[in-house]
Design a protein around this motif. Structure first.
Motif, short mmCIF file in Angstrom:
data_model
loop_
_atom_site.label_atom_id
_atom_site.label_comp_id
_atom_site.label_asym_id
_atom_site.label_seq_id
_atom_site.Cartn_x
_atom_site.Cartn_y
_atom_site.Cartn_z
N GLY A 1 -77.22 -89.17 2.70
CA GLY A 1 -77.94 -89.26 3.97
C GLY A 1 -77.20 -90.05 5.03
O GLY A 1 -77.60 -90.08 6.20
N ASN A 2 -76.12 -90.72 4.63
CA ASN A 2 -75.28 -91.49 5.55
C ASN A 2 -73.82 -91.28 5.11
O ASN A 2 -73.15 -92.20 4.67
N PHE A 3 -73.37 -90.05 5.25
CA PHE A 3 -72.09 -89.69 4.66
C PHE A 3 -70.91 -90.40 5.32
O PHE A 3 -69.80 -90.38 4.80
N TRP A 4 -71.14 -91.06 6.44
CA TRP A 4 -70.08 -91.85 7.05
C TRP A 4 -69.70 -93.02 6.15
O TRP A 4 -68.64 -93.64 6.35
N LEU A 5 -70.51 -93.31 5.12
CA LEU A 5 -70.14 -94.33 4.14
C LEU A 5 -68.97 -93.86 3.26
O LEU A 5 -68.27 -94.68 2.68
N PHE A 6 -68.79 -92.54 3.16
CA PHE A 6 -67.70 -91.97 2.37
C PHE A 6 -66.39 -92.33 3.05
O PHE A 6 -66.23 -92.13 4.26
N SER B 1 -64.77 -89.45 5.21
CA SER B 1 -65.78 -88.48 5.65
C SER B 1 -65.26 -87.57 6.75
O SER B 1 -65.72 -86.43 6.89
N GLY B 2 -64.30 -88.02 7.55
CA GLY B 2 -63.68 -87.18 8.57
C GLY B 2 -64.68 -86.54 9.50
O GLY B 2 -65.53 -87.19 10.09
N GLY B 3 -64.62 -85.18 9.60
CA GLY B 3 -65.51 -84.46 10.51
C GLY B 3 -66.78 -83.97 9.87
O GLY B 3 -67.46 -83.12 10.44
N CYS B 4 -67.13 -84.47 8.69
CA CYS B 4 -68.35 -84.02 8.01
C CYS B 4 -69.59 -84.61 8.69
O CYS B 4 -69.52 -85.68 9.29
N PRO B 5 -70.73 -83.91 8.60
CA PRO B 5 -71.96 -84.44 9.22
C PRO B 5 -72.44 -85.70 8.52
O PRO B 5 -72.07 -85.98 7.38
N ALA B 6 -73.28 -86.45 9.22
CA ALA B 6 -73.81 -87.70 8.65
C ALA B 6 -74.71 -87.42 7.46
O ALA B 6 -74.74 -88.17 6.49
N ARG C 1 -75.67 -81.46 2.91
CA ARG C 1 -76.57 -80.67 2.08
C ARG C 1 -75.76 -79.69 1.24
O ARG C 1 -74.63 -79.37 1.59
N PRO C 2 -76.34 -79.19 0.14
CA PRO C 2 -75.63 -78.21 -0.68
C PRO C 2 -75.17 -77.01 0.15
O PRO C 2 -75.88 -76.57 1.06
N ALA C 3 -73.97 -76.54 -0.13
CA ALA C 3 -73.32 -75.40 0.53
C ALA C 3 -72.70 -75.76 1.87
O ALA C 3 -72.03 -74.92 2.48
N ASP C 4 -72.87 -77.01 2.34
CA ASP C 4 -72.18 -77.42 3.56
C ASP C 4 -70.68 -77.37 3.35
O ASP C 4 -70.18 -77.71 2.26
N GLU C 5 -69.95 -76.95 4.38
CA GLU C 5 -68.49 -76.99 4.35
C GLU C 5 -68.04 -77.80 5.54
O GLU C 5 -68.55 -77.65 6.65
N CYS C 6 -67.09 -78.69 5.32
CA CYS C 6 -66.60 -79.55 6.39
C CYS C 6 -65.20 -80.05 6.04
O CYS C 6 -64.73 -79.85 4.92
N ASP C 7 -64.56 -80.68 7.00
CA ASP C 7 -63.21 -81.20 6.79
C ASP C 7 -63.25 -82.70 6.58
O ASP C 7 -63.77 -83.44 7.43
N LEU C 8 -62.70 -83.15 5.47
CA LEU C 8 -62.53 -84.58 5.25
C LEU C 8 -61.36 -85.07 6.10
O LEU C 8 -60.64 -84.27 6.72
N LEU C 9 -61.16 -86.36 6.12
CA LEU C 9 -60.10 -86.96 6.92
C LEU C 9 -58.77 -86.28 6.64
O LEU C 9 -58.42 -86.04 5.49
N GLY C 10 -58.03 -85.94 7.70
CA GLY C 10 -56.74 -85.29 7.54
C GLY C 10 -56.84 -83.78 7.52
O GLY C 10 -55.87 -83.08 7.23
N GLY C 11 -58.03 -83.25 7.81
CA GLY C 11 -58.20 -81.80 7.84
C GLY C 11 -58.22 -81.17 6.47
O GLY C 11 -57.70 -80.07 6.28
N ASN C 12 -58.84 -81.85 5.50
CA ASN C 12 -58.94 -81.34 4.13
C ASN C 12 -60.32 -80.72 3.91
O ASN C 12 -61.30 -81.45 3.76
N PRO C 13 -60.42 -79.39 3.86
CA PRO C 13 -61.74 -78.75 3.77
C PRO C 13 -62.35 -78.86 2.37
O PRO C 13 -61.66 -78.73 1.36
N VAL C 14 -63.65 -79.12 2.35
CA VAL C 14 -64.39 -79.20 1.09
C VAL C 14 -65.73 -78.51 1.26
O VAL C 14 -66.20 -78.28 2.38
N ARG C 15 -66.35 -78.17 0.13
CA ARG C 15 -67.70 -77.62 0.12
C ARG C 15 -68.58 -78.51 -0.74
O ARG C 15 -68.14 -78.96 -1.81
N VAL C 16 -69.80 -78.76 -0.30
CA VAL C 16 -70.75 -79.51 -1.11
C VAL C 16 -71.31 -78.54 -2.14
O VAL C 16 -72.05 -77.62 -1.79
#
Length: 201
Positions: free
Chosen positions: A89-94, A97-102, A105-120
């Motif tokens: 619920g506060n993913f900026w603690l990661f 976290s890069g450009g991921c939302p705060a 949720r499952p199936a979210d896709e976003c880029d971690l720091l350095g432009g590294n894409p991940v899927r929840v």
């Protein structure tokens, strides 16, 4: 310091043998006081905690990359679900976290720091699982699961990583060793952050 103590004790009539014995006992007690209790407490905690359950069972064979455990300290009024909820619920603690939302949720896709894409991949009561996507520095098909557990108020974080098939990094000994060492340090930063933030969970 010991020399000054010896002179003072000689003046008071004590023998050198008693002085040396006293100095030795003082040194032993001082080192015992200085010895960190954290690693011992963490080891006992991990031994006492039940093995975390997995929605997707990580491989224990050659595809298992690492499994690290970290103490999150004593939080008697906080559950593993609370700590997991605080992270998702506060993913900026990661720490990356890069450009991921705060709120993730499952199936979210976003880029971690350095432009590294991940899927929840999954968010469960006491765990979060992500997977790397094509374009990630470590290659795609790497799964990382963060599981929270507690017993008698003592919390821990277990981070497990495994892969579908070897990637260009994990096939190379040096790159694989460096990524495991980097992961250990990175997830330690996460554990230290959650150790503090868990008081507000």
């Amino acid at each position: 310091m010991f020399a000054v103590r010896e002179v003072l004790m000689r003046k008071s009539g004590r023998t050198r043998r008693r002085t040396l014995l006293g100095s030795a006992l003082w040194a032993v007690s001082a080192s015992a006081r200085a010895a960190p209790a954290g690693p011992l407490v963490a080891a006992l905690l991990f031994a006492a905690l039940p093995s975390p359950s997995y929605a997707v069972t990580p491989s224990t064979g050659p595809n298992q990359l690492y499994r690290y455990g970290y103490s999150l300290g004593f939080h008697p009024f906080t559950s593993p679900h609370d700590v997991r909820g605080q992270l998702t619920g506060n993913f900026w603690l990661f720490p990356v976290s890069g450009g991921c939302p705060a709120v993730i949720r499952p199936a979210d896709e976003c880029d971690l720091l350095g432009g590294n894409p991940v899927r929840v991949e999954a968010i469960e009561d006491d765990s979060l699982q992500i997977a790397t996507l094509p374009g990630h520095d470590l290659g795609d098909g790497l799964h990382i699961r963060f599981t929270f557990a507690s017993r008698l108020g003592l919390h821990c974080l277990v981070v497990s990583a495994w892969q579908d098939t070897p990637t260009r990094c994990t096939e190379k000994t040096l790159c694989s060793a460096a990524s495991r060492a980097g992961a250990w340090a990175l997830w330690r930063v996460l554990s230290e952050t959650l150790t503090v933030s868990a008081y507000a969970a």
